[in-house]
Write a protein that holds these residues in place. Structure first.
Motif, PDB file in Angstrom:
ATOM      1  N   GLU A 360      51.524  18.781  95.196  1.00 53.21           N
ATOM      2  CA  GLU A 360      52.212  18.980  96.476  1.00 53.21           C
ATOM      3  C   GLU A 360      52.572  17.690  97.196  1.00 53.21           C
ATOM      4  O   GLU A 360      53.629  17.598  97.834  1.00 53.21           O
ATOM      5  N   LEU A 361      51.736  16.667  97.102  1.00 49.31           N
ATOM      6  CA  LEU A 361      51.895  15.470  97.933  1.00 49.31           C
ATOM      7  C   LEU A 361      52.632  14.351  97.204  1.00 49.31           C
ATOM      8  O   LEU A 361      52.664  14.319  95.969  1.00 49.31           O
ATOM      9  N   PRO A 362      53.193  13.403  97.955  1.00 48.63           N
ATOM     10  CA  PRO A 362      53.725  12.176  97.335  1.00 48.63           C
ATOM     11  C   PRO A 362      52.615  11.463  96.559  1.00 48.63           C
ATOM     12  O   PRO A 362      51.433  11.596  96.885  1.00 48.63           O
ATOM     13  N   LYS A 363      53.000  10.700  95.561  1.00 53.89           N
ATOM     14  CA  LYS A 363      52.050  10.119  94.608  1.00 53.89           C
ATOM     15  C   LYS A 363      50.931   9.320  95.280  1.00 53.89           C
ATOM     16  O   LYS A 363      49.754   9.535  94.985  1.00 53.89           O
ATOM     17  N   ASP A 364      51.272   8.418  96.185  1.00 51.14           N
ATOM     18  CA  ASP A 364      50.240   7.565  96.791  1.00 51.14           C
ATOM     19  C   ASP A 364      49.324   8.359  97.721  1.00 51.14           C
ATOM     20  O   ASP A 364      48.125   8.084  97.803  1.00 51.14           O
ATOM     21  N   GLU A 365      49.881   9.323  98.436  1.00 48.99           N
ATOM     22  CA  GLU A 365      49.043  10.179  99.288  1.00 48.99           C
ATOM     23  C   GLU A 365      48.042  10.956  98.438  1.00 48.99           C
ATOM     24  O   GLU A 365      46.866  11.096  98.799  1.00 48.99           O
ATOM     25  N   ALA A 366      48.523  11.474  97.306  1.00 49.34           N
ATOM     26  CA  ALA A 366      47.644  12.243  96.415  1.00 49.34           C
ATOM     27  C   ALA A 366      46.521  11.372  95.866  1.00 49.34           C
ATOM     28  O   ALA A 366      45.374  11.811  95.744  1.00 49.34           O
ATOM     29  N   LYS A 367      46.838  10.118  95.543  1.00 46.85           N
ATOM     30  CA  LYS A 367      45.822   9.198  95.028  1.00 46.85           C
ATOM     31  C   LYS A 367      44.738   8.942  96.079  1.00 46.85           C
ATOM     32  O   LYS A 367      43.546   8.936  95.773  1.00 46.85           O
ATOM     33  N   LEU A 368      45.166   8.713  97.320  1.00 48.18           N
ATOM     34  CA  LEU A 368      44.197   8.441  98.380  1.00 48.18           C
ATOM     35  C   LEU A 368      43.372   9.690  98.675  1.00 48.18           C
ATOM     36  O   LEU A 368      42.157   9.604  98.899  1.00 48.18           O
ATOM     37  N   TYR A 369      44.020  10.857  98.661  1.00 46.95           N
ATOM     38  CA  TYR A 369      43.286  12.105  98.905  1.00 46.95           C
ATOM     39  C   TYR A 369      42.222  12.310  97.824  1.00 46.95           C
ATOM     40  O   TYR A 369      41.089  12.697  98.121  1.00 46.95           O
ATOM     41  N   GLU A 370      42.588  12.038  96.581  1.00 45.23           N
ATOM     42  CA  GLU A 370      41.632  12.197  95.479  1.00 45.23           C
ATOM     43  C   GLU A 370      40.428  11.270  95.666  1.00 45.23           C
ATOM     44  O   GLU A 370      39.286  11.655  95.414  1.00 45.23           O
ATOM     45  N   LEU A 371      40.687  10.052  96.119  1.00 44.09           N
ATOM     46  CA  LEU A 371      39.605   9.092  96.376  1.00 44.09           C
ATOM     47  C   LEU A 371      38.651   9.635  97.440  1.00 44.09           C
ATOM     48  O   LEU A 371      37.425   9.575  97.287  1.00 44.09           O
ATOM     49  N   ILE A 372      39.215  10.177  98.527  1.00 48.76           N
ATOM     50  CA  ILE A 372      38.402  10.719  99.629  1.00 48.76           C
ATOM     51  C   ILE A 372      37.651  11.972  99.180  1.00 48.76           C
ATOM     52  O   ILE A 372      36.456  12.137  99.462  1.00 48.76           O
ATOM     53  N   TYR A 373      38.353  12.859  98.479  1.00 49.34           N
ATOM     54  CA  TYR A 373      37.758  14.123  98.023  1.00 49.34           C
ATOM     55  C   TYR A 373      36.572  13.862  97.097  1.00 49.34           C
ATOM     56  O   TYR A 373      35.479  14.411  97.285  1.00 49.34           O
ATOM     57  N   ASN A 374      36.777  13.028  96.083  1.00 49.06           N
ATOM     58  CA  ASN A 374      35.715  12.765  95.098  1.00 49.06           C
ATOM     59  C   ASN A 374      34.512  12.083  95.740  1.00 49.06           C
ATOM     60  O   ASN A 374      33.359  12.373  95.391  1.00 49.06           O
ATOM     61  N   ARG A 375      34.758  11.173  96.666  1.00 49.35           N
ATOM     62  CA  ARG A 375      33.657  10.467  97.328  1.00 49.35           C
ATOM     63  C   ARG A 375      32.814  11.451  98.137  1.00 49.35           C
ATOM     64  O   ARG A 375      31.581  11.373  98.136  1.00 49.35           O
ATOM     65  N   PHE A 376      33.486  12.372  98.845  1.00 46.69           N
ATOM     66  CA  PHE A 376      32.756  13.355  99.650  1.00 46.69           C
ATOM     67  C   PHE A 376      31.944  14.294  98.759  1.00 46.69           C
ATOM     68  O   PHE A 376      30.758  14.532  99.006  1.00 46.69           O
ATOM     69  N   LEU A 377      32.567  14.809  97.710  1.00 48.99           N
ATOM     70  CA  LEU A 377      31.865  15.745  96.831  1.00 48.99           C
ATOM     71  C   LEU A 377      30.685  15.056  96.139  1.00 48.99           C
ATOM     72  O   LEU A 377      29.579  15.596  96.060  1.00 48.99           O
ATOM     73  N   ALA A 378      30.918  13.831  95.652  1.00 47.08           N
ATOM     74  CA  ALA A 378      29.872  13.089  94.935  1.00 47.08           C
ATOM     75  C   ALA A 378      28.674  12.792  95.833  1.00 47.08           C
ATOM     76  O   ALA A 378      27.530  12.788  95.369  1.00 47.08           O
ATOM     77  N   CYS A 379      28.923  12.563  97.131  1.00 51.56           N
ATOM     78  CA  CYS A 379      27.817  12.186  98.033  1.00 51.56           C
ATOM     79  C   CYS A 379      26.830  13.326  98.230  1.00 51.56           C
ATOM     80  O   CYS A 379      25.722  13.108  98.731  1.00 51.56           O
ATOM     81  N   GLN A 380      27.191  14.550  97.833  1.00 47.81           N
ATOM     82  CA  GLN A 380      26.287  15.693  97.954  1.00 47.81           C
ATOM     83  C   GLN A 380      25.732  16.124  96.598  1.00 47.81           C
ATOM     84  O   GLN A 380      25.203  17.232  96.464  1.00 47.81           O
ATOM     85  N   MET A 381      25.826  15.258  95.590  1.00 53.12           N
ATOM     86  CA  MET A 381      25.339  15.583  94.249  1.00 53.12           C
ATOM     87  C   MET A 381      24.096  14.762  93.904  1.00 53.12           C
ATOM     88  O   MET A 381      23.719  13.828  94.625  1.00 53.12           O
TER      89      MET A 381
END
Length: 691
Positions: A360-381
């Protein structure tokens, strides 16, 4: 009659409008609608009271007029700017500009732009926080005082077009100090021993003659060769085997500074670009789902219970129980100055995955979102668990160490999917004989301190308490725009004028470039926001001693402006032409300025005459027939073969007749570095210093 909601950003207004429906009109102020005037000091000082003289900027007059008209017929007027000090100040100025009492208008705040968050905010308005308004106003006035009073002095004493700033100058000193360290650095030669044992196992020499070998202990090539020859005669056995388990915990969720650092390291984004993309994600500009991340200017590591609960449910469902900690993981920042007014940066909906974002998002926005998403999910593992292996190989006089690692459980790395490969050591038993395949020595030189990158400078500013999340990226952008620093291969390099500015400030305005003073001023602003300090008193404590220093500087600081005649007469008035320095570099002007306004670009004067190639007394290493000659191009000096174009040998380094003693395959070339002059082999990279 509609309810009027006032925000800063048109994109934000568009997203919020989707959630509120036809009973609400959402309008954007487009940032600050009132500010100090650009052409005057803008602060009236009367009986030790500082009175800001705010003006509505010309580009906001139509916006203010429109908001006023909408406000006349509105049932309720909601101030919905960002939930930080700057947002609080913007809300205050909006109320004043449209003729309303700021203390009576409902103030709504939200940490994420989602339907639930917006509806909840409208249902639970609060009053404007005047303490935060005062803190932001104090910051603005302090910056105006420094910029408006100190910058003219720099222009007078050094050159026109210079500026100083309360945070900017402290940050520039950090960069300049690092460059001073680099210039003062003197490289030290040392040699390392590299060995490969059977089964291609790289090893590290840790002992020789029962003495531990430190990094700089093998100082000469002769000593290194003697050690290598002695080791070649030895026989080797496994002396000891160590295996230790290491647990690696996940990193905490992102706050502003760590997001900028990670985006720089992983995505090669500048801090400015990172914040632009994060703003777009927060506002949901390119999404049909509303805002995709929580507020991105934060120094907090807090996470809402609801967000953590949803993350834990997804982890259990997608990865299983072994990846889920027994209880939710919480984090606290080590930064004492952190406000923690918001949450950490996280996705607003854990079910909006990076896979959906990339569709859905422009390429760079998607990359930054993935960075934020993975960091948040990983911090609860759960943590990852590795086995660290060490095998010690012993000869008669030497001892080597072979290191390896085996991942026993990937834990939070499961989210990233980029865990380093195992480096497995074959099974050995103590006493096993092992054959040495290859051993050699390598010449090294100690390296100077590394320059700051944008990411590491932000980390430094944060650790020193200089600035706040909203100021990191703008500070670096300002230093770059002012040509005080340049970004070269991701490194921040100060320009020559920066050394002159910082030296003057160090000698006459120590507080302006003192990181501790700047940090304490930030703490005072925090105290104002917490209603623990009076903002007028803070301004007085700074202003009067500072103005005394300005007055002294006008007489005591010697002018560093120089007048350099270029030996030409002015074509307009016949006066002497001189070289001057300006905001955009050096130029030629008439000495009779301002009576004569003649000026021209320096390049028109300094066009170099074409130089004939000069022989340097070296035969071409490629054809062995032509002579090496010194040539010049637009990019500077280089070396080539006199037989060009028959022979196309070319080099930026100056060839020599001295053969390489390390590989005997090439002659050494002269290399000029800040740390000295070296001879380097183009084949094996052997290097030695000659001065």
């Amino acid at each position: 009659m509609k309810n009027l909601v006032i925000v800063e950003s048109p994109a934000k207004a568009k997203t919020i409008k989707k959630f509120l429906g036809s009973d609400y009109e959402v309008v954007a102020s487009k940032g600050h609608i009132r500010d100090l005037p650009k052409t005057t000091f803008g602060i009236k000082i009367d009986n030790n009271k500082f009175i800001p003289e705010y003006k509505i900027s010309s580009d906001h007059s139509d916006i203010v007029k429109n908001i006023k008209n909408l406000a006349k017929s509105a049932t309720n007027i909601y101030l919905a700017t960002d939930e930080d000090r700057e947002g609080e100040a913007i809300a205050y100025h909006i109320a004043i500009a449209i003729g309303k009492d700021p203390k009576k208008l409902p103030r709504i705040v939200f940490h994420e732009i989602t339907k639930d968050a917006i509806l909840n905010a409208v249902s639970n308005p609060r009053n404007l926080d005047m303490n935060s308004v005062d803190a932001q106003q104090t910051r603005r006035l302090l910056d105006r005082i420094v910029g408006y009073k100190l910058s003219p002095l720099l222009n007078q004493k050094i050159r026109k077009g210079l500026s100083a700033g309360r945070v900017q100058s402290a940050a520039l000193k950090i960069v300049v100090d690092k460059e001073r360290e680099i210039k003062a650095f003197k490289p030290v030669e040392y040699h390392s021993i590299e060995a490969i044992f059977k089964k291609d196992l790289d090893s590290e020499l840790i002992k020789f003659k029962a003495q531990k070998i430190e990094k700089l202990s093998i100082k000469t090539e002769k000593e290194a060769i003697e050690i290598v020859e002695a080791i070649k005669k030895e026989e080797f056995k496994v002396k000891d085997i160590e295996k230790k388990q290491r647990k690696t915990n996940p990193n905490p969720p992102f706050m502003t500074s760590t997001l900028q650092q990670a985006a720089s390291s992983n995505l090669n984004f500048s801090p400015k670009k990172t914040m632009i993309l994060a703003q777009s994600l927060y506002e949901g500009v390119n999404s049909n789902h509303g805002g995709l991340i929580t507020y991105m200017r934060t120094d907090s590591l807090n996470l809402s219970k609801e967000a953590v609960l949803k993350a834990r449910e997804l982890i259990e469902q997608n990865f299983g129980d072994k990846y889920l900690p027994k209880s939710p993981v919480s984090y606290t920042t080590k930064n004492k100055s952190a406000q923690e007014a918001h949450e950490a940066i996280r996705p607003t909906d854990i079910n909006y995955t990076p896979q959906l974002a990339h569709k859905e998002l422009p390429k760079d926005e998607a990359k930054l979102y993935e960075l934020i998403y993975n960091r948040f999910l990983a911090c609860q593992m759960t943590p990852s668990i590795s086995e660290i292996q060490s095998v010690f190989i012993s000869g008669q006089k030497s001892e080597f160490k072979i290191s390896g690692r085996v991942v026993l459980f990937d834990g939070f790395y499961k989210v990233y999917g980029d865990l380093d490969k195992d480096k497995i050591i074959p099974n050995f038993e103590i006493g096993d004989e092992i054959i040495l395949q290859k051993i050699s020595s390598k010449q090294n030189f100690t390296e100077p301190p590394a320059r700051y990158s944008e990411a590491s400078l932000i980390k430094k500013l944060e650790s020193l308490g200089i600035g706040r999340p909203s100021t990191y990226a703008p500070t670096i952008s300002l230093l770059t725009a002012r040509n005080y620093v340049e970004i070269e291969k991701k490194q921040i390099v100060p320009t020559e004028i920066s050394f002159t500015i910082i030296e003057l400030l160090e000698n006459h305005f120590k507080n302006i470039v003192d990181s501790e003073f700047t940090s304490k001023m930030e703490e005072k602003l925090d105290q104002i926001a917490e209603n623990k300090a009076n903002w007028q008193e803070i301004l007085s404590e700074f202003y009067y001693p500072f103005m005394d220093e300005i007055a002294q500087g006008k007489t005591s600081i010697k002018s560093q402006k120089t007048t350099q005649l270029i030996g030409e007469k002015c074509p307009d008035c016949g006066g002497d032409l001189v070289k001057r320095s300006g905001k955009f570099g050096e130029f030629v002007a008439c000495l009779n300025f301002p009576k004569c306004k003649y000026s021209r670009n320096l390049n028109q004067t300094q066009q170099k005459e074409k130089k004939e190639p000069t022989k340097i007394g070296i035969k071409c290493p490629k054809c062995n027939d032509g002579d090496i000659v010194e040539r010049f191009s637009k990019r500077g000096k280089f070396y080539g073969c006199s037989n060009y174009p028959k022979c196309n040998f070319i080099s930026n380094l100056e060839p020599t007749n001295e053969p390489c003693t390390n590989c005997n395959e090439s002659n050494l070339m002269k290399k000029e570095l800040k740390s000295g002059t070296f001879l380097e082999c183009p084949k094996c990279k052997f290097k030695k210093q000659i001065d």
